[in-house]
Design an enzyme around this catalytic site. Structure first.
Site, PDB file in Angstrom:
ATOM      1  N   GLU A  29     -22.063  31.891  42.763  1.00  0.00           N
ATOM      2  CA  GLU A  29     -22.616  33.176  43.201  1.00  0.00           C
ATOM      3  C   GLU A  29     -23.424  32.988  44.480  1.00  0.00           C
ATOM      4  OE1 GLU A  29     -25.511  36.508  43.541  1.00  0.00           O
ATOM      5  OE2 GLU A  29     -25.959  34.394  43.280  1.00  0.00           O
ATOM      6  N   GLU A  30     -24.164  31.883  44.548  1.00  0.00           N
ATOM      7  CA  GLU A  30     -25.133  31.718  45.645  1.00  0.00           C
ATOM      8  C   GLU A  30     -24.463  31.453  46.989  1.00  0.00           C
ATOM      9  OE1 GLU A  30     -28.042  32.620  45.270  1.00  0.00           O
ATOM     10  OE2 GLU A  30     -28.794  32.158  43.263  1.00  0.00           O
ATOM     11  N   HIS A  65     -24.405  33.753  36.420  1.00  0.00           N
ATOM     12  CA  HIS A  65     -23.788  32.709  37.243  1.00  0.00           C
ATOM     13  C   HIS A  65     -24.395  31.338  36.964  1.00  0.00           C
ATOM     14  CE1 HIS A  65     -26.962  32.353  40.392  1.00  0.00           C
ATOM     15  NE2 HIS A  65     -27.087  33.651  40.284  1.00  0.00           N
ATOM     16  N   ASP A  89     -28.708  39.011  36.081  1.00  0.00           N
ATOM     17  CA  ASP A  89     -29.009  38.141  37.221  1.00  0.00           C
ATOM     18  C   ASP A  89     -30.242  38.650  37.956  1.00  0.00           C
ATOM     19  OD1 ASP A  89     -28.890  36.147  39.124  1.00  0.00           O
ATOM     20  OD2 ASP A  89     -27.285  37.065  40.287  1.00  0.00           O
ATOM     21  N   HIS A 135     -35.301  31.121  44.008  1.00  0.00           N
ATOM     22  CA  HIS A 135     -34.765  30.228  45.050  1.00  0.00           C
ATOM     23  C   HIS A 135     -35.739  29.121  45.473  1.00  0.00           C
ATOM     24  CE1 HIS A 135     -31.422  33.153  46.689  1.00  0.00           C
ATOM     25  NE2 HIS A 135     -31.403  33.053  45.372  1.00  0.00           N
ATOM     26  N   ASP A 139     -32.863  31.991  37.758  1.00  0.00           N
ATOM     27  CA  ASP A 139     -31.724  32.372  38.613  1.00  0.00           C
ATOM     28  C   ASP A 139     -30.672  31.272  38.606  1.00  0.00           C
ATOM     29  OD1 ASP A 139     -30.101  33.572  40.486  1.00  0.00           O
ATOM     30  OD2 ASP A 139     -31.406  33.135  42.188  1.00  0.00           O
TER      31      ASP A 139
END
Lengths: 458, 458
Positions: free
Chosen positions: B327-328, B281, B355, B425, B293
């Site tokens: 995606e998030e 993503h 991922d 994140h 990520d």
């Protein structure tokens, strides 16, 4: 689930019957306790932080190496181990000024090469030497240019083979130029050698290591060149005009020094003279604190014994940590340990060495007879929940090797080494390059293997 | 040696007969070529460097995410792929000021908590709110203190379980407080929630992530607290005197935005409408560039297709890279891709998602029927020389999931994740946290799996 794995192992016929009880839930439970205690405390990293911050660079024979002996003995005593020192005679080589400047042609893309003298290197004559550089990629190429070598600086520019998954193999192929290059070039009259550093990375960190001189060939100065500088030097040589370098090294070999291996142990309750050894080497190179090489191995051995102590006040056989001195300058620590008169009263059943970096555990290598290997292969089922993917035949290490000749089963802890040679023997081998959790997993694996071996024998 | 491994695989009966030729030396040779090209070029990292430096933070709906769409399409076109964009509707939430100051007691060891608003969070009222903090470790504890929650700030302080080897499981257990904490606390009248960041490390980096509100419960502001700050806040609360915090968030949810999935492919020569998909993503969180990520997954997919192109100008079936948007914030990219009318003319045989970070390859998960799994398990023998330790049942991913419902075999690339949640994140998910060689190994593994599947079908 873990017990299911053990049954699968039995079903595959991997386990000789005498040791089948090694796979009982008793050991699965102990292995789980060790893993939980390790992952919760991450004490290996705390040990490493103390070692690297307090003792610093630990080149064999140096005052810092002596400080590390006292420090690690104190750390083990504080942790509740019986401790002592055993004598080792070590060499004492010291680095000095080290420069390599491109004298001509002028205006090159690089003027000062990032270099470091190789361990054991003789110095240049006072004031240094100036000579044209001849680049070769192999010993065959060196021999083919024999008539062009005399009084030149030979530049061995053999990169590590990136296509190999076994990075130790790639290292071994490249490092032969570091170990043998000076002797081979001297046969043709070379004045000095520069060796491309053994790393996959392109950067300006030279990587140290030992040079091995040939007793019947003159000793010439030898230094490693950082890979980015080696590339720049090579591009300059490709222009076709002579490249002259002024090389100045004033390293020295001093008188031998009395040093020590550091020992800590928990005495076995039933067979105190049967030993399971956990080892790493305490000396490091002098460009960084040797956090991976081999600070990691030392603290993993100490932490493994602490973990064993946390689940068992005393195993049946003695579990002993040995922090070997002087691996980097000839492994005299391992040699002197095995030869010490104390060994006559002891029997070393097994020795586990960690000297491949403090990265994620992948595998475990075991030497020994086919029967011993078959019996210890059951460790695979006990180590898998802590991240070990496989147990294979073949174990050893520079420090524990002499114990193998005396009948000990040798075991190697095998972590991920895809990034190890980025930092190995260079200024990058710092505490920040070690990850607390990955480091601890190695200690956990070593603890489980040592504990089960101490309870069951080999 | 590689061929010996295949024979061992056959001997173990892992291979259903129809696909036995998948294990022929032809594929071993191709796999070797892919591995050599990948490890020599390390192009995945060059892609990642360009993506992260040029497009930066790529929060869904942001101008940088839009720039990343154009950039990655251009990168794939330059690499020789057929490229296009497919529409995705995405949400657009934006972060604003975010502060959390301890108003009382005075003289606490920490005054300003390192926090970050959770994605979707509503803002506080203008000027912020001041309220006493109630700490809970679980939803049960929250319910047990129901009468103390009204108008308070609920502080969910549930650490990730360090004793779990499966770090995704530890993350999942901790992250439920991030996703559901606000809704659960709001049921009891809480004014806001602070959530301990989901990481094993103790540091001052808050870790973002989505909050999921309950449609029938009022929406309250929600922020993550860095672990070191969570520990300090907890110590302060343990004194027993009330702790009052002033929380100010002015994040906003704006109107939806038209965005895109980015597609690049090499058309199959024999079955062009049968697709093997490689995906990651493109959107990231906005505290760092999302190097792991999921910048890593995107560039591994692109690099895998480049590697396939380097060994085969065109495979039998189409191999397609899809860089999914959003995606998030709800995985609408994967949903819209699967639902697009274009899919009616196509059949997706398999989809491989990366991922889980760009770390050392460990395993490979495959979903599908038992027969499909048995046939594809032969990949284990082809992937092992590139570092894969096992192929197991169970594959999937947030973006490719909807294709599974349409019959595609789903595959997951599974790297070492012991350190992933250190950066996940957070502001630490930077380019420097990715290793070129480990990243490339993932691309190699994905390339081999996709190529063999494109040649042989499922």
């Amino acid at each position: 689930m873990a017990f299911g794995i053990v049954l699968a192992g039995l079903a595959k016929g991997l386990v000789a019957s005498p040791l089948r009880d090694v796979s009982t839930p008793k050991y699965l439970d102990v292995a789980e306790k060790i893993r939980r205690e390790g992952l919760t405390s991450e004490k290996a990293y705390a040990f490493l932080e103390r070692l690297t911050k307090a003792a610093g660079l630990r080149l064999t024979g140096s005052p810092q190496a002596a400080a590390a002996v006292e420090l690690t003995r104190a750390m083990m005593a504080e942790t509740g181990f019986e401790t002592w020192l055993e004598p080792v005679t070590v060499q004492h080589w010291v680095r000095g000024v080290e420069t390599a400047d491109i004298v001509s042609p002028p205006g090159a893309e690089i003027q000062s090469l990032a270099i470091t003298a190789l361990g054991w290197s003789v110095p240049t004559p006072a004031g240094g030497i100036t000579a044209d550089v001849v680049e070769v990629g192999s010993f065959d190429e060196l021999a083919g240019r024999a008539e062009k070598i005399k009084n030149r600086i030979v530049f061995f520019n053999h990169p590590m083979d990136r296509t190999l998954m076994d990075t130790f193999r790639a290292y071994g192929e490249a490092a032969q130029f570091r170990t043998r290059g000076a002797a081979e070039a001297a046969k043709f009259g070379a004045a000095a050698v520069l060796i491309r550093s053994a790393t996959f990375r392109t950067d300006r960190n030279p990587h140290a290591g030992m040079v091995q001189y040939d007793p019947v060939v003159s000793r010439i100065p030898a230094a490693a060149v950082a890979t980015a500088d080696a590339d720049a030097l090579s591009r300059l040589l490709q222009r076709g005009t002579p490249v002259s370098v002024h090389l100045n090294l004033d390293c020295q070999t001093l008188a031998d020094v009395k040093s020590s291996n550091v020992v800590g142990q928990i005495r076995g309750t039933e067979h105190p003279d049967e030993i399971v050894l956990l080892g790493g080497h305490l000396d490091s190179w002098d460009l960084a604190v040797g956090a991976h090489d081999d600070g990691s191995g030392c603290v993993q051995a100490m932490e493994a014994l602490r973990l064993i102590k946390s689940v068992s006040s005393a195993p049946k056989r003695t579990v002993r940590v040995v922090l070997f001195m002087n691996e980097e300058f000839g492994a005299t620590g391992g040699r002197d340990y095995a030869a010490d008169v104390r060994r006559k009263k002891e029997r070393h059943l097994a020795a586990i060495e960690s000297d491949r970096g403090g990265f994620l555990p992948i595998g475990f290598g075991i030497s020994g007879s086919p029967d011993q290997f078959a019996r210890l292969k059951i460790l695979e089922d006990l180590l898998r929940p802590s991240g070990i993917q496989w147990v294979r035949a073949g174990g050893g290490g520079a420090d524990i090797g002499p114990l193998g000749a005396q009948g000990a089963v040798l075991m190697s802890f095998i972590p991920n080494a895809q990034t190890y040679f980025d930092v190995h023997h260079s200024g990058l081998d710092m505490l920040s390059s070690v990850h607390p959790r990955e480091l601890e997993l190695g200690a956990i694996v070593m603890a489980i293997a040592a504990y089960v071996t101490a309870q069951e024998g080999t």
